[in-house]
Each structure stands twice: as C-alpha cells, then as structure tokens.
Motif scaffolding. Sequence first.
Motif, PDB file in Angstrom:
ATOM      1  N   SER A 207       0.851  -1.165  -0.063  1.00 22.12           N
ATOM      2  CA  SER A 207      -0.163  -0.118   0.014  1.00 22.12           C
ATOM      3  C   SER A 207       0.983   1.308   0.002  1.00 22.12           C
ATOM      4  CB  SER A 207      -0.776   0.099   1.140  1.00 22.12           C
ATOM      5  OG  SER A 207      -0.268   0.433   2.437  1.00 22.12           O
TER       6      SER A 207
ATOM      7  N   GLU B 206      -3.660  13.427  -1.017  1.00 23.92           N
ATOM      8  CA  GLU B 206      -2.411  12.771  -1.148  1.00 23.92           C
ATOM      9  C   GLU B 206      -2.362  11.276  -0.667  1.00 23.92           C
ATOM     10  OE1 GLU B 206       0.428  14.459  -2.218  1.00 23.92           O
ATOM     11  OE2 GLU B 206      -0.624  16.157  -2.592  1.00 23.92           O
ATOM     12  N   HIS B 207      -1.745  10.415  -1.206  1.00 22.44           N
ATOM     13  CA  HIS B 207      -1.531   9.033  -1.186  1.00 22.44           C
ATOM     14  C   HIS B 207      -1.054   8.714   0.481  1.00 22.44           C
ATOM     15  CE1 HIS B 207      -1.306   4.892  -1.716  1.00 22.44           C
ATOM     16  NE2 HIS B 207       0.158   5.068  -1.338  1.00 22.44           N
TER      17      HIS B 207
ATOM     18  N   PRO C 216       2.226   4.605  -4.527  1.00 21.83           N
ATOM     19  CA  PRO C 216       1.343   5.397  -5.009  1.00 21.83           C
ATOM     20  C   PRO C 216       0.750   4.888  -6.354  1.00 21.83           C
ATOM     21  CG  PRO C 216       3.348   6.427  -4.499  1.00 21.83           C
ATOM     22  CD  PRO C 216       3.821   5.134  -4.548  1.00 21.83           C
ATOM     23  N   ALA C 217      -0.557   5.472  -6.630  1.00 22.56           N
ATOM     24  CA  ALA C 217      -1.273   5.174  -7.682  1.00 22.56           C
ATOM     25  C   ALA C 217      -0.558   5.358  -8.918  1.00 22.56           C
ATOM     26  CB  ALA C 217      -2.536   5.987  -7.862  1.00 22.56           C
TER      27      ALA C 217
ATOM     28  N   GLN D  29      -8.993  15.140  -4.966  1.00 24.92           N
ATOM     29  CA  GLN D  29      -7.806  14.245  -4.878  1.00 24.92           C
ATOM     30  C   GLN D  29      -7.067  14.477  -3.606  1.00 24.92           C
ATOM     31  OE1 GLN D  29      -6.001  13.932  -8.495  1.00 24.92           O
ATOM     32  NE2 GLN D  29      -6.689  11.599  -8.750  1.00 24.92           N
TER      33      GLN D  29
ATOM     34  N   HIS E 220       1.784   2.532  -9.338  1.00 25.62           N
ATOM     35  CA  HIS E 220       0.903   1.361  -9.437  1.00 25.62           C
ATOM     36  C   HIS E 220       0.418   1.004 -10.991  1.00 25.62           C
ATOM     37  CE1 HIS E 220      -2.736  -1.305  -9.151  1.00 25.62           C
ATOM     38  NE2 HIS E 220      -2.193  -1.690  -8.119  1.00 25.62           N
TER      39      HIS E 220
ATOM     40  N   LYS F 140      -1.747  15.112  -8.792  1.00 26.26           N
ATOM     41  CA  LYS F 140      -3.199  15.056  -8.380  1.00 26.26           C
ATOM     42  C   LYS F 140      -3.552  15.948  -9.877  1.00 26.26           C
ATOM     43  CE  LYS F 140      -4.424  17.171  -4.670  1.00 26.26           C
ATOM     44  NZ  LYS F 140      -4.448  18.045  -3.493  1.00 26.26           N
TER      45      LYS F 140
END
Length: 97
Positions: free
Chosen positions: A51, A83-84, A54-55, A81, A58, A76
């Motif tokens: 996890s 922050e991760h 970050p997106a 949105q 990923h 962002k």
Amino acid sequence: MATFGTRIFTLLRGQYIGRDEFGNVYYQQRRVRKGQRAKRWVIYHGLAEPSKVPAHWHGWLHYTSNQVPLLGKPTKTHDWQREHLPNPTGTKARYLP
C-alpha cells in the motif's frame, strides 16, 4: 527490505527506472526476449508494504501506463484528490469508529 535473491536479480538484470516520494525504487528488466514485455518490480523502502506504492507508480507496475512517473511532478489532476497515504492498519494511526 528486499531478500538476497531479489538484490542479486536486480543487480544482474535490473534497469533503474525511478524513485517515489516514499523512497521505493522501481526497476524493469534490461533485456527482453522478442514477443515478451519487460518485467517490472519495486524494492520497498523499509518494510515490504504494497500500500506504499502510489497510484501513478501502481499503474506503471501493472502495465496500465508506459509513462514513467517523475519525482516532484504533481500527481493530482483534480482538486478533490487527496495525497496518497499507506495503509495504517495495525498501527496507532488506524481507524477506530
């Protein structure tokens, strides 16, 4: 922390791609056989916690995007949105209703 085998594999066959804001380091395979795609992997900073990815990284790891995210570039795209944040389960920052 990566295992000994992962470190050796990375040293021999990995090409450094980049680093994220959490200190995770991303690699892909240097030489790829014809008709195959390059293997991609991450070496986590600290404990291996998926996890923490970050997106935007990923998406790159799972071949959704071939564009390599750049460190320092804003990720962002919308005002709503956040922050991760890594998964806080099992820590003092966990959610308690």
